[in-house]
Design a protein around this motif. Sequence first.
Motif, PDB file in Angstrom:
ATOM      1  N   ASN A  73       0.950   7.183  -6.292  1.00 39.34           N
ATOM      2  CA  ASN A  73      -0.186   8.059  -6.557  1.00 39.34           C
ATOM      3  C   ASN A  73       0.186   9.524  -6.289  1.00 39.34           C
ATOM      4  O   ASN A  73      -0.109  10.412  -7.083  1.00 39.34           O
ATOM      5  CB  ASN A  73      -1.364   7.627  -5.672  1.00 39.34           C
ATOM      6  CG  ASN A  73      -2.634   8.390  -5.970  1.00 39.34           C
ATOM      7  OD1 ASN A  73      -3.066   8.472  -7.112  1.00 39.34           O
ATOM      8  ND2 ASN A  73      -3.229   8.973  -4.940  1.00 39.34           N
ATOM      9  N   VAL A 131       0.827  -1.204   0.000  1.00 47.62           N
ATOM     10  CA  VAL A 131       0.000   0.000   0.000  1.00 47.62           C
ATOM     11  C   VAL A 131       0.864   1.258   0.000  1.00 47.62           C
ATOM     12  O   VAL A 131       0.516   2.263  -0.618  1.00 47.62           O
ATOM     13  CB  VAL A 131      -0.939   0.003   1.220  1.00 47.62           C
ATOM     14  CG1 VAL A 131      -1.813   1.236   1.225  1.00 47.62           C
ATOM     15  CG2 VAL A 131      -1.797  -1.233   1.206  1.00 47.62           C
ATOM     16  N   VAL A 132       1.996   1.194   0.686  1.00 49.34           N
ATOM     17  CA  VAL A 132       2.876   2.363   0.742  1.00 49.34           C
ATOM     18  C   VAL A 132       3.347   2.718  -0.665  1.00 49.34           C
ATOM     19  O   VAL A 132       3.315   3.883  -1.076  1.00 49.34           O
ATOM     20  CB  VAL A 132       4.100   2.072   1.641  1.00 49.34           C
ATOM     21  CG1 VAL A 132       5.062   3.235   1.611  1.00 49.34           C
ATOM     22  CG2 VAL A 132       3.656   1.806   3.053  1.00 49.34           C
ATOM     23  N   TYR A 133       3.764   1.696  -1.403  1.00 51.48           N
ATOM     24  CA  TYR A 133       4.217   1.949  -2.774  1.00 51.48           C
ATOM     25  C   TYR A 133       3.078   2.548  -3.592  1.00 51.48           C
ATOM     26  O   TYR A 133       3.268   3.543  -4.306  1.00 51.48           O
ATOM     27  CB  TYR A 133       4.711   0.645  -3.414  1.00 51.48           C
ATOM     28  CG  TYR A 133       5.212   0.854  -4.826  1.00 51.48           C
ATOM     29  CD1 TYR A 133       6.523   1.251  -5.049  1.00 51.48           C
ATOM     30  CD2 TYR A 133       4.366   0.694  -5.913  1.00 51.48           C
ATOM     31  CE1 TYR A 133       6.988   1.471  -6.338  1.00 51.48           C
ATOM     32  CE2 TYR A 133       4.816   0.920  -7.204  1.00 51.48           C
ATOM     33  CZ  TYR A 133       6.126   1.304  -7.414  1.00 51.48           C
ATOM     34  OH  TYR A 133       6.572   1.537  -8.685  1.00 51.48           O
ATOM     35  N   ALA A 134       1.896   1.957  -3.476  1.00 46.77           N
ATOM     36  CA  ALA A 134       0.739   2.449  -4.243  1.00 46.77           C
ATOM     37  C   ALA A 134       0.428   3.897  -3.873  1.00 46.77           C
ATOM     38  O   ALA A 134       0.162   4.736  -4.735  1.00 46.77           O
ATOM     39  CB  ALA A 134      -0.468   1.558  -3.983  1.00 46.77           C
ATOM     40  N   LYS A 135       0.496   4.190  -2.572  1.00 50.40           N
ATOM     41  CA  LYS A 135       0.158   5.536  -2.104  1.00 50.40           C
ATOM     42  C   LYS A 135       1.152   6.570  -2.641  1.00 50.40           C
ATOM     43  O   LYS A 135       0.768   7.616  -3.169  1.00 50.40           O
ATOM     44  CB  LYS A 135       0.136   5.549  -0.571  1.00 50.40           C
ATOM     45  CG  LYS A 135       0.097   6.926   0.082  1.00 50.40           C
ATOM     46  CD  LYS A 135      -1.173   7.680  -0.255  1.00 50.40           C
ATOM     47  CE  LYS A 135      -1.370   8.943   0.549  1.00 50.40           C
ATOM     48  NZ  LYS A 135      -0.316   9.929   0.465  1.00 50.40           N
ATOM     49  N   TYR A 136       2.429   6.261  -2.498  1.00 50.74           N
ATOM     50  CA  TYR A 136       3.414   7.245  -2.923  1.00 50.74           C
ATOM     51  C   TYR A 136       3.515   7.323  -4.448  1.00 50.74           C
ATOM     52  O   TYR A 136       3.845   8.378  -4.989  1.00 50.74           O
ATOM     53  CB  TYR A 136       4.765   6.975  -2.260  1.00 50.74           C
ATOM     54  CG  TYR A 136       4.708   7.151  -0.746  1.00 50.74           C
ATOM     55  CD1 TYR A 136       3.853   8.096  -0.184  1.00 50.74           C
ATOM     56  CD2 TYR A 136       5.470   6.385   0.114  1.00 50.74           C
ATOM     57  CE1 TYR A 136       3.765   8.258   1.193  1.00 50.74           C
ATOM     58  CE2 TYR A 136       5.394   6.543   1.496  1.00 50.74           C
ATOM     59  CZ  TYR A 136       4.528   7.478   2.028  1.00 50.74           C
ATOM     60  OH  TYR A 136       4.442   7.642   3.389  1.00 50.74           O
TER      61      TYR A 136
END
Lengths: 478, 242
Positions: free
Chosen positions: B134, B127-132
């Motif tokens: 984004n 999720v961290v990768y997806a969030k950053y």
Amino acid sequence: MNHLSRRDALWFLAATTGVVALNQLRPLRSVHAAPGTNPPLFLWLTMSGGWDQMLVLDPRDNTDLKFRSKGEDNRPGTADAPNGSGIRPGYHLIVDKDTKAVLAATKDTGVQKAGNLTFGPAVPPSLLEHATRLSIVRGLDMNTVAHEVGMRYTLTGKFPRGSAASGSSVATMVASTTGNGLLLPHVVLGGAETYNEGLAPFASGTRTSPTSLRSLLEPLYPVIGPENGGEAALAEYEAAAATCEETRENRDMLPTRMRQMNKQMRDLLRADKAAEFDFASKTPSPAVKDLLTRFGIVTNTDIAGPKGRMAAAAKLFESGFSSSASVVLQNDLDDHSDWHEEHATKLRAGLDALGDLIKFLVETKDKDNESLWSRTTLMLSSEFSRTPLINAREGRDHHITNSVLIAGPGIRSNVVFGATSDNGLQKQKIDFATGRPSESGSYVRPTDVVATLLSSMNVPLTPIENQNPKLLTALLKK
Amino acid sequence: MKTSKQFSKQFSKQHLLPALCTFWFVTAGCKSESAPVEPTRNPPTLTTESVGEVMPGNHSPVDAPPSRIRSRRLSAEQWRRAYPVVLGNDSAGRPIAWPNLETAMFKDALGEPDYLTTTEEALEPNVVYAKYANDAAHHGCRLALDADLTRSGMARVIARYASFEDTVASNPAAIDANLVYLKKRFHGVTAAKGDPTRILPLQKLFTDGAASSRETTTAKKNKDGWMLVCIGLLTSPEFNAY
């Protein structure tokens, strides 16, 4: 009658093997995650660098003559221990004032008794207070004195391939059965590693820190449109069917997992809970202020350290965001020199934060008015321990025998399982049914501890089955 | 079926003499090569001929790679290098990058080792990768579109084949052509106009983005539409996995 040809037999064998293998790769069946229920909680904790277990979970009487140097003059650097014991607690050499206070209170033995358990002088009152909720496993055979290997062994319950982790993090295994539908099922704090080998994508660890949690929960830049209209359009686009290119690249489900992560991320943003995790705010909300007070957090250094990590885990459990956490509780314990200066201080700081977390979980009720602690399982260890003798640089080197602190609703509390010898803190064979040393017993491995915890939570042992795990039955509640 | 013994016996009868002869000639040849060789004084020349502009990746379809190769997530370093290539320069002429990627907190969150506490790159998609990803896309796409507003035609990076006044209703061909171009620029995929899985979802994203915009002019609404397309392409698994 037609006989089965060798080719047919081989085809049959290959096909059945394939079916079995595919079955193994399938995400584990959920055993807990009934929607709307409170999931079991799991904490995997480590003290990074290798801890001195005599200071914490496996103490020795500092006044016992067999653990003192000949004509003990209390000088550090006297590497040789007398009487062949190969053990020198050396508690009196430690400069830390809290350790000195424990020595004074224990008539110089340094051994603190709480319930049926004994602890070393670096265990603070805040953790001793919960001793009867905990159990200790001693004499753990790490089978390595390499940092990464030992850490990954306790992290996955599987001995690494070379130095590379094998299998999934224990917290990932737990999250795969307990965290479906949660926003951050498995959170990773303090720089812990995390692995997911073939389990449900949502269970993969989310690496973050107490200081960066806020940035994870809110957009860093303006979004398009009122009421997140643009974000909704993006979510719809991301949820659309995979294209041909993606399917071609989807051999190991990576694009599918990425799509799921994108969805989780947009759900997190929609939850709009960033302010509840703004630990560094100059004007924190009353709830955050209360949390900071309970964990004794005053400075930014506190937020980034053990206190902040435990506070973040507490808040994530309380909010229902997470059901699993992998946390490096304390760093920098690899004291090959000057062990007497800071080792005990660092251990105490980590354990103090853990004591605060347990207190928080005991006192915090969920929506069913049950304490969060009543559904928390935890495991605290280090990649290995430190040698029982002090070296010429006044430090301790790597020691292969270790100990671990565990607790959980399915685990018997207030129990010591296993032991180390009074000669060089060596591992001993243990009868797993009684937890006592026995010549006919077996050595206890991290695999066995992990298997016992998973079993106590009804989490399938499939991911570690090839390690031949043996349950520590004396620790399991009937 | 021949046994290995039969085979070796047959081989020795049939092939031993020719093999020995070959060995002798080769050995003799080796000896003759040891003689000094006159160095070449006139190196060969290379004649080149212009074939005009060639679009990258404009080749016939290739087979799928062997199935043993595993897909991988972009590393922080790959991400760092890909952004300026895909998004070009900002309006001040600086390569577009995500500045947060240079801070320890974000490096750690994206799995980049610091070689103090960890030496291995963490490439788990999370999720961290997806969030950053984004966040970085929001930041980078806005800079690229701001720069596009100051440029025209082929100098633009995002709205190269459509003007900011064009909509799906007013100029569907231009919108489609631009989406086909963006699909190739960001994902390296040649798509046909109106492709139902590769182009139409992007077209809808453009329309939805413009419709949900807070802006009041058509050009600015469309800029928001292209912004969403740009973000959608950058957060897509097709950009982040390879």
